[in-house]
Design an enzyme around this catalytic site. Sequence first.
Site, mmCIF file in Angstrom:
data_model
loop_
_atom_site.group_PDB
_atom_site.id
_atom_site.type_symbol
_atom_site.label_atom_id
_atom_site.label_comp_id
_atom_site.label_asym_id
_atom_site.label_seq_id
_atom_site.Cartn_x
_atom_site.Cartn_y
_atom_site.Cartn_z
ATOM 1 C CG PHE A 115 -2.386 -0.053 0.839
ATOM 2 C CD1 PHE A 115 -2.949 -1.207 0.336
ATOM 3 C CD2 PHE A 115 -3.197 1.071 0.962
ATOM 4 C CE1 PHE A 115 -4.282 -1.260 -0.039
ATOM 5 C CE2 PHE A 115 -4.534 1.039 0.594
ATOM 6 C CZ PHE A 115 -5.078 -0.125 0.090
ATOM 7 C CD GLN B 38 -5.538 10.296 2.836
ATOM 8 O OE1 GLN B 38 -6.284 9.344 3.031
ATOM 9 N NE2 GLN B 38 -4.266 10.279 3.167
ATOM 10 C CG HIS C 251 -7.967 7.684 -2.323
ATOM 11 N ND1 HIS C 251 -7.657 7.179 -3.560
ATOM 12 C CD2 HIS C 251 -7.744 6.682 -1.439
ATOM 13 C CE1 HIS C 251 -7.263 5.915 -3.425
ATOM 14 N NE2 HIS C 251 -7.306 5.595 -2.146
ATOM 15 C CG LEU D 179 -11.446 4.543 -2.810
ATOM 16 C CD1 LEU D 179 -10.893 5.950 -2.812
ATOM 17 C CD2 LEU D 179 -11.170 3.869 -1.493
ATOM 18 C CD GLU E 212 -2.755 3.932 -1.255
ATOM 19 O OE1 GLU E 212 -3.131 5.124 -1.223
ATOM 20 O OE2 GLU E 212 -2.065 3.410 -0.383
ATOM 21 N NE ARG F 72 -4.705 6.433 0.457
ATOM 22 C CZ ARG F 72 -5.593 5.767 1.166
ATOM 23 N NH1 ARG F 72 -6.343 6.397 2.046
ATOM 24 N NH2 ARG F 72 -5.735 4.471 0.996
ATOM 25 C CG HIS G 82 -10.279 8.693 0.994
ATOM 26 N ND1 HIS G 82 -11.314 7.840 0.667
ATOM 27 C CD2 HIS G 82 -9.351 7.917 1.626
ATOM 28 C CE1 HIS G 82 -11.012 6.608 1.070
ATOM 29 N NE2 HIS G 82 -9.836 6.640 1.670
ATOM 30 N NE ARG H 127 -7.036 7.266 6.357
ATOM 31 C CZ ARG H 127 -7.288 6.211 5.574
ATOM 32 N NH1 ARG H 127 -6.626 5.085 5.722
ATOM 33 N NH2 ARG H 127 -8.192 6.295 4.616
HETATM 34 C C1 LIG Z 1 -14.578 4.177 0.167
HETATM 35 C C2 LIG Z 1 -13.639 4.096 1.330
HETATM 36 C C3 LIG Z 1 -12.677 3.100 1.369
HETATM 37 C C4 LIG Z 1 -11.809 3.021 2.457
HETATM 38 N N1 LIG Z 1 -10.869 2.032 2.475
HETATM 39 C C5 LIG Z 1 -10.053 1.910 3.551
HETATM 40 C C6 LIG Z 1 -9.126 0.840 3.630
HETATM 41 O O1 LIG Z 1 -9.039 -0.032 2.758
HETATM 42 N N2 LIG Z 1 -8.326 0.773 4.711
HETATM 43 C C7 LIG Z 1 -8.402 1.681 5.724
HETATM 44 O O2 LIG Z 1 -7.655 1.562 6.695
HETATM 45 N N3 LIG Z 1 -9.292 2.700 5.673
HETATM 46 C C8 LIG Z 1 -10.124 2.825 4.622
HETATM 47 N N4 LIG Z 1 -11.023 3.842 4.578
HETATM 48 C C9 LIG Z 1 -11.208 4.694 5.766
HETATM 49 C C10 LIG Z 1 -11.970 3.922 6.829
HETATM 50 O O3 LIG Z 1 -12.913 3.082 6.227
HETATM 51 C C11 LIG Z 1 -12.706 4.844 7.801
HETATM 52 O O4 LIG Z 1 -11.865 5.865 8.250
HETATM 53 C C12 LIG Z 1 -13.183 4.063 9.016
HETATM 54 O O5 LIG Z 1 -13.880 2.911 8.617
HETATM 55 C C13 LIG Z 1 -14.047 4.937 9.897
HETATM 56 O O6 LIG Z 1 -14.670 4.139 10.868
HETATM 57 P P1 LIG Z 1 -15.511 4.809 12.007
HETATM 58 O O7 LIG Z 1 -15.976 3.684 12.867
HETATM 59 O O8 LIG Z 1 -14.726 5.879 12.629
HETATM 60 O O9 LIG Z 1 -16.746 5.523 11.282
HETATM 61 P P2 LIG Z 1 -17.837 5.016 10.215
HETATM 62 O O10 LIG Z 1 -17.631 3.623 9.787
HETATM 63 O O11 LIG Z 1 -17.937 6.065 9.187
HETATM 64 O O12 LIG Z 1 -19.175 4.994 11.075
HETATM 65 C C14 LIG Z 1 -19.796 6.187 11.502
HETATM 66 C C15 LIG Z 1 -21.044 5.809 12.267
HETATM 67 O O13 LIG Z 1 -21.553 6.967 12.933
HETATM 68 C C16 LIG Z 1 -22.944 7.025 12.790
HETATM 69 N N5 LIG Z 1 -23.357 8.422 12.922
HETATM 70 C C17 LIG Z 1 -22.767 9.527 12.393
HETATM 71 N N6 LIG Z 1 -23.441 10.625 12.756
HETATM 72 C C18 LIG Z 1 -24.467 10.222 13.546
HETATM 73 C C19 LIG Z 1 -25.512 10.893 14.227
HETATM 74 N N7 LIG Z 1 -25.667 12.216 14.174
HETATM 75 N N8 LIG Z 1 -26.393 10.140 14.935
HETATM 76 C C20 LIG Z 1 -26.268 8.791 14.987
HETATM 77 N N9 LIG Z 1 -25.300 8.112 14.360
HETATM 78 C C21 LIG Z 1 -24.410 8.819 13.656
HETATM 79 C C22 LIG Z 1 -23.201 6.437 11.416
HETATM 80 O O14 LIG Z 1 -24.530 5.976 11.325
HETATM 81 C C23 LIG Z 1 -22.185 5.282 11.409
HETATM 82 O O15 LIG Z 1 -22.747 4.157 12.062
HETATM 83 C C24 LIG Z 1 -11.898 3.956 3.507
HETATM 84 C C25 LIG Z 1 -12.859 4.942 3.458
HETATM 85 C C26 LIG Z 1 -13.702 5.036 2.370
HETATM 86 C C27 LIG Z 1 -14.689 6.165 2.340
#
Ligand SMILES: Cc1cc2nc3c(=O)[nH]c(=O)nc-3n(C[C@H](O)[C@H](O)[C@H](O)COP(=O)(O)OP(=O)(O)OC[C@H]3O[C@@H](n4cnc5c(N)ncnc54)[C@H](O)[C@@H]3O)c2cc1C
Length: 598
Positions: free
Chosen positions: A141, A254, A256, A266, A269, A300, A367, A409
Amino acid sequence: MQNSDVITHDVIVVGAGLAGTWAAMTAAENGVKDVAVLSKIHPLRSHSGAAQGGIAAVLNNVRPVAGTGPRGPLEQIPPGDDPVDSFDLHMFDTIKGSDWLGDQDAIEIMVKDAPDVVIQYEHMGCVFSRTKDGRINQRRFGGHSAPRANFSADRTGHVLLHTIHEQALFHNVKFYSEWYVMDLIIEDNITRGVVAINVLTGDIKMLRAKAVMFGTGGYGQAFKVTSNAYANTGDGVALAYNAGAPLMDMEFVQFHPTGLYRHGFLMTEACRGEGGYLINKLGERFMKKYAPDKMELAPRDLVSRSEQIEINEGRGVMEDGQGIYLDMRHLGREKIMSRLPEVRDLAIAFAHVDPIEDPVPIQPTAHYSMGGIPTTVDGEVLANANGDLITGFYAAGEVSCVSVHGANRLGTNSLLEASVFGRRAGRAIAEFVKGGAKLHPVPGDPAEKNRKMVQQLFDNDGTELVEDIVQDLKTTMTNKVGIFRDEEGLKSALDEIHNLQERFKNIRVMDKSKRFNTNLSMTLEASHLLTFSELIAAGALNRQESRGAHSRTDFPKRDDESWLKHTMAHKDEDGRPKFSYKGVTIYWDRFPPQERKY
Ligand SMILES: Cc1cc2nc3c(=O)[nH]c(=O)nc-3n(C[C@H](O)[C@H](O)[C@H](O)COP(=O)(O)OP(=O)(O)OC[C@H]3O[C@@H](n4cnc5c(N)ncnc54)[C@H](O)[C@@H]3O)c2cc1C
């Protein structure tokens, strides 16, 4: 307050992505009986489930075939052979990727907890892609010096999220699906609970808890072209800021390098990790000019800037010249079908291009949010730059800023961060609750206050539509607070954001119904976008240097003398942001700042 309007739990977690679910599951596993998770969308639709490429951890399962160079084909490492990867190397890559703004104590913890978290996923039943001898397979990566991305084809996040969600159910965590949290109640620096709207019925309730944890994800929806889910509107950062918590390093966003042209979806990567090329209009692999060593696998920020320069100088592809080609044809059908099946489907469905036959048009896409709610390495939220804590408030994952990613990141470090620090927050919450934490009284009637606020929105006979305001904001943020920034653009962006905040007061919510009112939730989200976008632009204007993803054309150099520090934004009494700064934790004897070259 009427009792039927109040719901009580020991712990309330907001967010059902990896960070929130890990925290909830771990708190329950460690003996807290009454843990609830609120999610504004179905838990399994959280953006974590969209992650494609992998989760980083030093496992030393594969290496480049001897004599083929660092970019050669990979083979499994026979048992007993020397390792190619190490904790120090993962730390160094992450620190260099962060442009030295990451806190090195937090990075050390993340890197050292990584193998254990991946093995825990495996023991919970997670289906990782395998090497021939049955170990977890690893791929390259961007910015990582060894293959350390552990993956499940190109649907890693989906697999991880389902695994941890099942475990949370197994530990009797209660899920409130489609409950929108609209207020966080902190009084006298003590967390009391949240106010949420049940999206299905429109009822607004106070939820009290001894501890509240935010795992609400990132804020990519402030930009026009983004890889982020519609839900990633930065509610958590805005709610915390409005409740008096500081926000850290918000200016670092960031981009991407490979979002699908025009859509921003997306193309992981891993497309480049598996060997894909980036090509300009002249057919050149232009990355040789910008990162002769790492080429397409430079980090990135650097790759996105290089693409944007190619586009700005007229070497972009597509009719408007705003695209770049991602060429994977030479990888061959078998590799694309086995390693990248989802991105192939995306390219066919949305760009009408099959990557096996043709190059795919892409462009940089907003991203990841490096900034967020500042925390300790145990997820406890800081009250200020001195390190004081807000009692009973925790955060982890993309909404937080611990800070392991600093100014930029590295791919695969985010699923890792959400898992490692979600788990650590869960443990800390369990200790806090079992250590005699109390349910503190709630001042006034916050639920009623929020009901009145919604009623006012419905009664407001304004002329502004939420979609217009959001579109105008996205255009401003993309054009003036995007990949390249300068003083003139940032000042004008701030003026426009202030103007949009004024226009928002004149909003008209067209749908006044109670049930599943998406017009109302979009309006609440828009107010959050307007709140934190101001902090991104103001933080970026203050920071007179270029570091990681923050690139100022008028201050092109990194300036450690003045700017090796975290930005902290607080809400002033008059509602305007007030900035202070916090030192970066650096192991001066091991990883002192150096010039960042790839
Ligand atoms: C397309 C894509 C691909 C990615 N690929 C990778 C990868 O391969 N490897 C890697 O390390 N990272 C990757 N990332 C980044 C990574 O996926 C995220 O940073 C990480 O999953 C975030 O997890 P989280 O639990 O913080 O939030 P999220 O998974 O975004 O969850 C947020 C949660 O908060 C809840 N929420 C938000 N606001 C409210 C509210 N007001 N009231 C109630 N609930 C709320 C939502 O419903 C959701 O359940 C990727 C990101 C994207 C967008």
